[in-house]
Design a protein around this motif. Structure first.
Motif, short mmCIF file in Angstrom:
data_model
loop_
_atom_site.label_atom_id
_atom_site.label_comp_id
_atom_site.label_asym_id
_atom_site.label_seq_id
_atom_site.Cartn_x
_atom_site.Cartn_y
_atom_site.Cartn_z
N LYS A 58 19.42 -13.90 -8.38
CA LYS A 58 18.11 -13.86 -9.05
C LYS A 58 17.51 -15.26 -9.16
O LYS A 58 16.31 -15.46 -8.91
N MET A 59 18.35 -16.24 -9.57
CA MET A 59 17.86 -17.62 -9.69
C MET A 59 17.37 -18.13 -8.33
O MET A 59 16.29 -18.74 -8.23
N LYS A 60 18.14 -17.92 -7.28
CA LYS A 60 17.75 -18.42 -5.96
C LYS A 60 16.46 -17.78 -5.48
O LYS A 60 15.60 -18.45 -4.88
N ALA A 61 16.31 -16.47 -5.74
CA ALA A 61 15.09 -15.79 -5.33
C ALA A 61 13.88 -16.34 -6.07
O ALA A 61 12.80 -16.56 -5.48
N GLU A 62 14.05 -16.59 -7.38
CA GLU A 62 12.95 -17.14 -8.17
C GLU A 62 12.61 -18.56 -7.70
O GLU A 62 11.43 -18.92 -7.58
N ARG A 63 13.63 -19.33 -7.41
CA ARG A 63 13.40 -20.71 -6.94
C ARG A 63 12.69 -20.70 -5.59
O ARG A 63 11.76 -21.49 -5.36
N ASP A 64 13.13 -19.84 -4.69
CA ASP A 64 12.49 -19.76 -3.37
C ASP A 64 11.02 -19.38 -3.50
O ASP A 64 10.15 -19.91 -2.79
N SER A 65 10.75 -18.46 -4.42
CA SER A 65 9.36 -18.03 -4.65
C SER A 65 8.51 -19.18 -5.17
O SER A 65 7.38 -19.40 -4.72
N LEU A 66 9.07 -19.95 -6.11
CA LEU A 66 8.34 -21.09 -6.66
C LEU A 66 8.14 -22.18 -5.60
O LEU A 66 7.07 -22.80 -5.53
N ASP A 67 9.17 -22.41 -4.78
CA ASP A 67 9.05 -23.40 -3.71
C ASP A 67 7.92 -23.03 -2.75
O ASP A 67 7.12 -23.87 -2.35
N LYS A 68 7.89 -21.75 -2.37
CA LYS A 68 6.85 -21.29 -1.45
C LYS A 68 5.47 -21.42 -2.06
O LYS A 68 4.52 -21.90 -1.41
N ALA A 69 5.34 -21.02 -3.32
CA ALA A 69 4.05 -21.11 -4.00
C ALA A 69 3.60 -22.57 -4.09
O ALA A 69 2.41 -22.88 -3.90
N TRP A 70 4.55 -23.48 -4.36
CA TRP A 70 4.22 -24.90 -4.46
C TRP A 70 3.75 -25.45 -3.11
O TRP A 70 2.73 -26.14 -3.03
N ARG A 71 4.46 -25.11 -2.03
CA ARG A 71 4.08 -25.58 -0.70
C ARG A 71 2.71 -25.01 -0.29
O ARG A 71 1.89 -25.73 0.28
N ASP A 72 2.50 -23.73 -0.57
CA ASP A 72 1.21 -23.12 -0.23
C ASP A 72 0.07 -23.79 -0.97
O ASP A 72 -1.00 -24.05 -0.41
N ASN A 73 0.30 -24.08 -2.25
CA ASN A 73 -0.74 -24.72 -3.04
C ASN A 73 -1.00 -26.14 -2.56
O ASN A 73 -2.16 -26.58 -2.50
N MET A 74 0.06 -26.85 -2.22
CA MET A 74 -0.10 -28.21 -1.70
C MET A 74 -0.92 -28.19 -0.41
O MET A 74 -1.80 -29.03 -0.19
N ARG A 75 -0.65 -27.21 0.44
CA ARG A 75 -1.41 -27.08 1.69
C ARG A 75 -2.89 -26.85 1.40
O ARG A 75 -3.77 -27.41 2.05
N LYS A 76 -3.18 -26.04 0.39
CA LYS A 76 -4.58 -25.75 0.05
C LYS A 76 -5.32 -26.97 -0.48
O LYS A 76 -6.54 -27.05 -0.38
N THR A 77 -4.59 -27.92 -1.07
CA THR A 77 -5.25 -29.13 -1.58
C THR A 77 -5.81 -29.98 -0.45
O THR A 77 -6.72 -30.80 -0.67
N GLY A 78 -5.24 -29.82 0.75
CA GLY A 78 -5.65 -30.66 1.87
C GLY A 78 -4.86 -31.94 1.98
O GLY A 78 -5.14 -32.79 2.84
N TYR A 79 -3.86 -32.10 1.11
CA TYR A 79 -3.04 -33.31 1.11
C TYR A 79 -1.57 -32.96 1.30
O TYR A 79 -1.17 -31.80 1.17
N THR A 80 -0.78 -33.98 1.59
CA THR A 80 0.66 -33.85 1.62
C THR A 80 1.24 -34.71 0.51
O THR A 80 0.52 -35.48 -0.14
#
Length: 516
Positions: free
Chosen positions: A177-199
């Motif tokens: 459960k922890m790993k699934a939640e962490r993976d979900s947060l990681d993906k959401a963070w990367r997707d949001n970073m991509r939307k900002t237009g920056y790295t």
């Protein structure tokens, strides 16, 4: 005629026996000196505790080079600091980070390398976190709100426990459960970073230009209390790394509307342009002085800790090996060079410069032995793609005591390294160079480039093991009547092209760094 042949045969038999006895005696002397008179702890103290971290361009790096030359000289080994380039000069000062509102708490953290310094009064400002945005236009609109604030630019981790701790104590269901939640947060963070237009590399500059007072990150290394400490990406404002435990607390306070304020004091000195060096020590060969065995280790480090296992242990291994050989094998057949390279961490720059500047040495290399990846005993040795490497490395390794060699797994002919550490600089130039690859001791999580890479993490029994190994391999390589073959093997097929992989090519070093 028969008598002459018999006498000649007897001569060769006697000579072989004498040589075998000599090899045995020298090897025994090497083992005894390395075991009974080890200088490793004193070297480690002087380098890690006395001098400290060795970031390229800092006074501590220059101090380390001068220390090494004096140490070699005290052992009767000629040494010099050879200039290969220039770097941004910088000296770390005091870092002190405090939460001053809504309560007072000292925060664990440090400024990042080459960070522009604050005054002694520091910077005090409210913390904010990155928003979730629809697109880059929305993010650019948000950027106007960062003026005068300290911006938190790292994801808040959901756990500060390493995975092995979870695996040992959690139920399987809870762990998954922890790993699934962490993976979900990681993906959401990367997707949001991509939307900002920056790295993560370009974002700090944008935040600084928008008028922020500072930037706080937390580069967790997936171990208890461990963060990786690299370089700042700001020109004027402080950029600090905060330990996961404190970063998470501050992040949650922001999310709950507590409006925490930080005071950051991050003093530093800009020292302009300074020269960069390799320390080169030499034990001159007596019979084949224009052929070379090179003992290789990078001397520089990042500066979150003191660079103990990256690469203090590699450095003291090669220095102690040189000391032992000078005492027990003072007249080698081939010249032994000890290279302590600068600016490996920024792209193998010291060793690449040496290879570029000394083609006459590189073409006559008998062998290069490099040690870099931590404090552990050597457990892996690859032929690096040299077709006949087994013929000579196998022979040399056979002379090493079994209690040392039994740990080592070999791979022949192997494939050439394309980076990672300084032996790759020599391999690219076609010189037989080999990595003495170590047992992990949790290197990647706990010490590699972290704030916990300190003296207390050194396992001296394993480092001593590596000195014995390196010294005997060097002795055998020096004594070998044959020059090593540099014939390259046919490399495996590249999955993308369907053709054999190409040998890595030499890359130019950066000889003027951090100044743009």
């Amino acid at each position: 005629m028969i008598k002459k042949i018999n006498l000649l045969s007897a001569f060769f038999i006697i000579t072989s026996v004498v040589n075998a006895q000599t090899d045995k005696e020298v090897i025994e002397n090497i083992v005894n000196e390395a075991s009974q008179n080890s200088q490793l702890k004193e070297l480690a103290y002087e380098l890690m505790d006395g001098i400290g971290p060795r970031l390229v361009g800092t006074p501590q790096m220059e101090q380390a080079h001068d220390w090494a030359v004096k140490k070699f000289d005290s052992w009767g080994i000629a040494a010099e600091n050879e200039k290969w380039g220039e770097w941004k000069g910088w000296e770390r000062g005091i870092t002190h980070i405090d939460m001053v509102y809504p309560r007072v708490k000292t925060i664990e953290g440090t400024q990042l390398a080459w960070n522009p310094g604050t005054s002694s009064k520091g910077v005090t400002a409210e913390l904010i976190v990155l928003p979730t945005v629809k697109d880059s236009l929305a993010f650019d609109k948000w950027l106007k709100s960062v003026k005068g604030k300290i911006v938190m630019v790292s994801m808040n981790q959901i756990t500060g426990r390493p995975d092995d701790n979870w695996e040992e104590y959690a139920t399987p269901e809870s762990f998954e459960k922890m790993k699934a939640e962490r993976d979900s947060l990681d993906k959401a963070w990367r997707d949001n970073m991509r939307k900002t237009g920056y790295t993560s590399r370009t974002l700090p500059e944008a935040i600084e230009k928008a008028g922020a007072a500072g930037i706080a990150q937390s580069y967790w290394s997936k171990g208890f209390g461990v963060n990786k400490i690299f370089s700042a990406r700001t020109k004027k404002i402080p950029m600090v790394d905060i330990a996961l435990e404190d970063y998470g607390m501050l992040y949650r306070m922001v999310e709950h509307g507590a409006k925490p304020q930080l005071k950051i004091v991050a003093e530093a000195k800009d020292l302009g342009v300074v020269p960069t060096f390799n320390t080169i020590a030499t034990i001159k060969g007596t019979e084949k002085p224009e052929e070379y065995v090179i003992l290789s280790a990078h001397f520089d480090s990042w500066d979150g800790g003191t660079g103990a296992t990256d690469n203090g242990t590699g450095t003291i291994t090669m220095m102690e090996t040189a000391r032992v050989l000078k005492k027990m094998y003072p007249n080698p057949k081939r010249t032994i060079i000890i290279g302590l390279w600068g600016s490996e961490e920024q792209g193998l720059n010291g060793s690449r410069s040496f290879v570029e500047d000394h083609p006459e040495i590189v073409k006559n290399v008998q062998a290069v032995f490099n040690q870099d990846n931590g404090t552990g005993r050597v457990v892996n040795l690859s032929g690096q793609g040299f077709l006949h490497s087994y013929d000579y490395l196998g022979k040399w390794l056979n002379a090493v005591p079994k209690d040392v060699s039994k740990h080592i797994e070999t791979h022949f002919p192997g494939t050439p390294s394309r980076g990672g550490s300084d032996y790759a600089s020599f391999v690219a130039a076609g010189a037989p160079a080999f990595s003495l690859s170590s047992l992990s001791w949790s290197y990647w999580n706990y010490t590699w480039h972290t704030n916990r890479d300190t003296y207390d993490k050194i396992v001296f029994d394993d480092v001593q093991n590596n000195v014995i190994l390196t010294a005997i391999l060097t002795y055998m390589a020096s004594e070998d009547p044959e020059k090593t073959s540099t014939e390259k093997s046919v490399l495996p097929i590249d999955d993308e092209t369907g053709k054999p992989q190409e040998w890595p090519s030499q890359r130019e070093p950066t000889r003027r760094g951090g100044l743009d």
